[in-house]
Write a protein that holds these residues in place. Sequence first.
Motif, PDB file in Angstrom:
ATOM      1  N   ILE A 200       0.845  -1.190   0.000  1.00  0.00           N
ATOM      2  CA  ILE A 200       0.000   0.000   0.000  1.00  0.00           C
ATOM      3  C   ILE A 200       0.882   1.242   0.000  1.00  0.00           C
ATOM      4  O   ILE A 200       1.803   1.367   0.825  1.00  0.00           O
ATOM      5  CB  ILE A 200      -0.923   0.022   1.242  1.00  0.00           C
ATOM      6  N   PHE A 201       0.588   2.160  -0.918  1.00  0.00           N
ATOM      7  CA  PHE A 201       1.301   3.436  -0.955  1.00  0.00           C
ATOM      8  C   PHE A 201       0.604   4.433  -0.039  1.00  0.00           C
ATOM      9  O   PHE A 201      -0.623   4.567  -0.047  1.00  0.00           O
ATOM     10  CB  PHE A 201       1.320   3.988  -2.373  1.00  0.00           C
ATOM     11  N   VAL A 202       1.414   5.138   0.767  1.00  0.00           N
ATOM     12  CA  VAL A 202       0.891   6.201   1.633  1.00  0.00           C
ATOM     13  C   VAL A 202       1.778   7.434   1.475  1.00  0.00           C
ATOM     14  O   VAL A 202       2.990   7.317   1.309  1.00  0.00           O
ATOM     15  CB  VAL A 202       0.839   5.779   3.117  1.00  0.00           C
ATOM     16  N   GLU A 203       1.178   8.599   1.523  1.00  0.00           N
ATOM     17  CA  GLU A 203       1.940   9.845   1.415  1.00  0.00           C
ATOM     18  C   GLU A 203       2.222  10.390   2.807  1.00  0.00           C
ATOM     19  O   GLU A 203       1.801  11.491   3.151  1.00  0.00           O
ATOM     20  CB  GLU A 203       1.178  10.850   0.553  1.00  0.00           C
ATOM     21  N   SER A 204       2.941   9.604   3.592  1.00  0.00           N
ATOM     22  CA  SER A 204       3.253   9.981   4.968  1.00  0.00           C
ATOM     23  C   SER A 204       4.662   9.507   5.299  1.00  0.00           C
ATOM     24  O   SER A 204       5.124   8.496   4.758  1.00  0.00           O
ATOM     25  CB  SER A 204       2.276   9.330   5.962  1.00  0.00           C
ATOM     26  N   PRO A 205       5.363  10.208   6.198  1.00  0.00           N
ATOM     27  CA  PRO A 205       6.641   9.678   6.690  1.00  0.00           C
ATOM     28  C   PRO A 205       6.404   8.345   7.404  1.00  0.00           C
ATOM     29  O   PRO A 205       5.391   8.171   8.078  1.00  0.00           O
ATOM     30  CB  PRO A 205       7.117  10.764   7.680  1.00  0.00           C
ATOM     31  N   LEU A 206       7.339   7.415   7.247  1.00  0.00           N
ATOM     32  CA  LEU A 206       7.206   6.095   7.852  1.00  0.00           C
ATOM     33  C   LEU A 206       8.455   5.779   8.660  1.00  0.00           C
ATOM     34  O   LEU A 206       9.576   6.045   8.212  1.00  0.00           O
ATOM     35  CB  LEU A 206       7.002   5.033   6.774  1.00  0.00           C
ATOM     36  N   SER A 207       8.263   5.190   9.819  1.00  0.00           N
ATOM     37  CA  SER A 207       9.396   4.773  10.649  1.00  0.00           C
ATOM     38  C   SER A 207       8.963   3.609  11.518  1.00  0.00           C
ATOM     39  O   SER A 207       7.792   3.501  11.922  1.00  0.00           O
ATOM     40  CB  SER A 207       9.892   5.933  11.529  1.00  0.00           C
TER      41      SER A 207
ATOM     42  N   VAL B  20      -2.652   6.073  10.918  1.00  0.00           N
ATOM     43  CA  VAL B  20      -4.048   5.950  10.506  1.00  0.00           C
ATOM     44  C   VAL B  20      -4.097   6.169   8.995  1.00  0.00           C
ATOM     45  O   VAL B  20      -3.704   7.223   8.505  1.00  0.00           O
ATOM     46  CB  VAL B  20      -4.940   6.974  11.233  1.00  0.00           C
ATOM     47  N   LEU B  21      -4.559   5.175   8.280  1.00  0.00           N
ATOM     48  CA  LEU B  21      -4.557   5.236   6.825  1.00  0.00           C
ATOM     49  C   LEU B  21      -5.688   6.126   6.315  1.00  0.00           C
ATOM     50  O   LEU B  21      -6.764   6.175   6.905  1.00  0.00           O
ATOM     51  CB  LEU B  21      -4.717   3.833   6.241  1.00  0.00           C
TER      52      LEU B  21
ATOM     53  N   PRO C 193       7.559  -3.121   6.427  1.00  0.00           N
ATOM     54  CA  PRO C 193       6.658  -4.158   6.933  1.00  0.00           C
ATOM     55  C   PRO C 193       5.758  -3.569   8.024  1.00  0.00           C
ATOM     56  O   PRO C 193       6.214  -2.809   8.892  1.00  0.00           O
ATOM     57  CB  PRO C 193       7.603  -5.212   7.513  1.00  0.00           C
ATOM     58  N   ALA C 194       4.483  -3.895   7.970  1.00  0.00           N
ATOM     59  CA  ALA C 194       3.526  -3.324   8.915  1.00  0.00           C
ATOM     60  C   ALA C 194       2.483  -4.376   9.257  1.00  0.00           C
ATOM     61  O   ALA C 194       2.456  -5.482   8.687  1.00  0.00           O
ATOM     62  CB  ALA C 194       2.873  -2.075   8.330  1.00  0.00           C
ATOM     63  N   ARG C 195       1.603  -4.022  10.188  1.00  0.00           N
ATOM     64  CA  ARG C 195       0.548  -4.929  10.626  1.00  0.00           C
ATOM     65  C   ARG C 195      -0.722  -4.120  10.842  1.00  0.00           C
ATOM     66  O   ARG C 195      -0.687  -3.031  11.413  1.00  0.00           O
ATOM     67  CB  ARG C 195       0.969  -5.649  11.910  1.00  0.00           C
ATOM     68  N   LEU C 196      -1.822  -4.663  10.369  1.00  0.00           N
ATOM     69  CA  LEU C 196      -3.114  -4.005  10.543  1.00  0.00           C
ATOM     70  C   LEU C 196      -3.565  -4.187  11.986  1.00  0.00           C
ATOM     71  O   LEU C 196      -3.776  -5.311  12.444  1.00  0.00           O
ATOM     72  CB  LEU C 196      -4.135  -4.602   9.570  1.00  0.00           C
ATOM     73  N   ILE C 197      -3.714  -3.077  12.697  1.00  0.00           N
ATOM     74  CA  ILE C 197      -4.078  -3.139  14.112  1.00  0.00           C
ATOM     75  C   ILE C 197      -5.584  -3.001  14.296  1.00  0.00           C
ATOM     76  O   ILE C 197      -6.222  -3.797  14.984  1.00  0.00           O
ATOM     77  CB  ILE C 197      -3.341  -2.044  14.914  1.00  0.00           C
ATOM     78  N   GLU C 198      -6.156  -1.981  13.694  1.00  0.00           N
ATOM     79  CA  GLU C 198      -7.597  -1.740  13.802  1.00  0.00           C
ATOM     80  C   GLU C 198      -8.177  -1.637  12.391  1.00  0.00           C
ATOM     81  O   GLU C 198      -7.999  -0.625  11.719  1.00  0.00           O
ATOM     82  CB  GLU C 198      -7.876  -0.451  14.573  1.00  0.00           C
ATOM     83  N   PRO C 199      -8.885  -2.667  11.937  1.00  0.00           N
ATOM     84  CA  PRO C 199      -9.454  -2.635  10.588  1.00  0.00           C
ATOM     85  C   PRO C 199     -10.755  -1.847  10.514  1.00  0.00           C
ATOM     86  O   PRO C 199     -11.764  -2.319   9.998  1.00  0.00           O
ATOM     87  CB  PRO C 199      -9.664  -4.121  10.281  1.00  0.00           C
TER      88      PRO C 199
ATOM     89  N   VAL D 156      -2.511   1.044  11.326  1.00  0.00           N
ATOM     90  CA  VAL D 156      -1.473   0.047  11.138  1.00  0.00           C
ATOM     91  C   VAL D 156      -0.272   0.385  12.018  1.00  0.00           C
ATOM     92  O   VAL D 156      -0.038   1.549  12.361  1.00  0.00           O
ATOM     93  CB  VAL D 156      -1.018  -0.040   9.662  1.00  0.00           C
ATOM     94  N   LEU D 157       0.483  -0.646  12.384  1.00  0.00           N
ATOM     95  CA  LEU D 157       1.734  -0.490  13.111  1.00  0.00           C
ATOM     96  C   LEU D 157       2.881  -0.776  12.160  1.00  0.00           C
ATOM     97  O   LEU D 157       2.947  -1.852  11.560  1.00  0.00           O
ATOM     98  CB  LEU D 157       1.789  -1.457  14.297  1.00  0.00           C
ATOM     99  N   VAL D 158       3.790   0.192  12.013  1.00  0.00           N
ATOM    100  CA  VAL D 158       4.971   0.007  11.173  1.00  0.00           C
ATOM    101  C   VAL D 158       6.004  -0.765  11.983  1.00  0.00           C
ATOM    102  O   VAL D 158       6.405  -0.329  13.064  1.00  0.00           O
ATOM    103  CB  VAL D 158       5.543   1.358  10.705  1.00  0.00           C
ATOM    104  N   GLU D 159       6.461  -1.905  11.455  1.00  0.00           N
ATOM    105  CA  GLU D 159       7.321  -2.802  12.232  1.00  0.00           C
ATOM    106  C   GLU D 159       8.786  -2.760  11.838  1.00  0.00           C
ATOM    107  O   GLU D 159       9.631  -3.284  12.555  1.00  0.00           O
ATOM    108  CB  GLU D 159       6.804  -4.237  12.114  1.00  0.00           C
ATOM    109  N   GLY D 160       9.129  -2.187  10.700  1.00  0.00           N
ATOM    110  CA  GLY D 160      10.518  -2.164  10.278  1.00  0.00           C
ATOM    111  C   GLY D 160      10.680  -1.429   8.964  1.00  0.00           C
ATOM    112  O   GLY D 160       9.741  -0.786   8.476  1.00  0.00           O
ATOM    113  N   ALA D 161      11.875  -1.529   8.400  1.00  0.00           N
ATOM    114  CA  ALA D 161      12.167  -0.873   7.115  1.00  0.00           C
ATOM    115  C   ALA D 161      13.157  -1.738   6.349  1.00  0.00           C
ATOM    116  O   ALA D 161      14.107  -2.280   6.924  1.00  0.00           O
ATOM    117  CB  ALA D 161      12.751   0.517   7.338  1.00  0.00           C
ATOM    118  N   SER D 162      12.948  -1.854   5.054  1.00  0.00           N
ATOM    119  CA  SER D 162      13.841  -2.637   4.205  1.00  0.00           C
ATOM    120  C   SER D 162      15.076  -1.827   3.828  1.00  0.00           C
ATOM    121  O   SER D 162      15.170  -0.628   4.103  1.00  0.00           O
ATOM    122  CB  SER D 162      13.099  -3.063   2.929  1.00  0.00           C
TER     123      SER D 162
END
Length: 242
Positions: free
Chosen positions: A6-13, A19-20, A51-57, A64-70
């Motif tokens: 999923i593409f998002v226009e937000s900083p990720l860490s 919140v998507l 890599p992320a995980r859907l917390i509240e659908p 979503v919770l961002v879990e790491g970065a490639s």
Amino acid sequence: MRLPRIFVESPLSAGSNLVLPAGPTRHLTQVLRLTANTPLILFNGDGRDYPARLIEPNRTAATVLVEGASEPETAPRLRIHLALGVSKGERMDYAIQKAVELGVDRLTPLFTERSQVRLDGARLERRLEHWRGIVIGACEQSGRRRLPTLEPAATLEPWLATAPAGGLLLDPLAPLALTEFPAPEIDVTLLVGPEGGLSSREREQARRQGFQGVRLGPRILRTETAPLAAIAVIQALWGDFG
């Protein structure tokens, strides 16, 4: 099963909650019907996957919770700029989508003498936003971590005046085959006309600006097929298909 990207226009860490917006939320919860704790991949065009995980659908604003970065995406061996005559509806959409999947770095929609589509003002802005959505969707599908640049639409003549010399003009009547062209160093611009191709006057203008006419083979290809065949050959000869 392949993870959704999923593409998002937000900083990720790593470690952050996000919140998507409505579009990605709708895709995850109503189209894919993902449930809580489902893994997925986010990217924002900075060159990394997250890599992320859907917390509240939640159906209106999923969290979503961002879990790491490639590691960053490897830079392309050859930067390809596709300047494409605007064609009708699905033909243009298809050409843009597949050009992104094949690895183009920049896209410029061009209005030419034979363009059957004429857009300006708000209609043009809506179409550019539509094309940008196609670029994003193609990156999500193909695994690209950086978005190709979608340039503002332009008319051919003023665009040629600022285009770098040494580009390729796809022309079925050209004496030189694409496979005979010498390898570019870092960048190559590929100019392709709309339905019916460029006029003889436009082809001559392009040549005066330093574009070299090249052909693919003995057949006349459709406007949505020609750029894709040429990009595939370019990638095989000099790019990341090698």
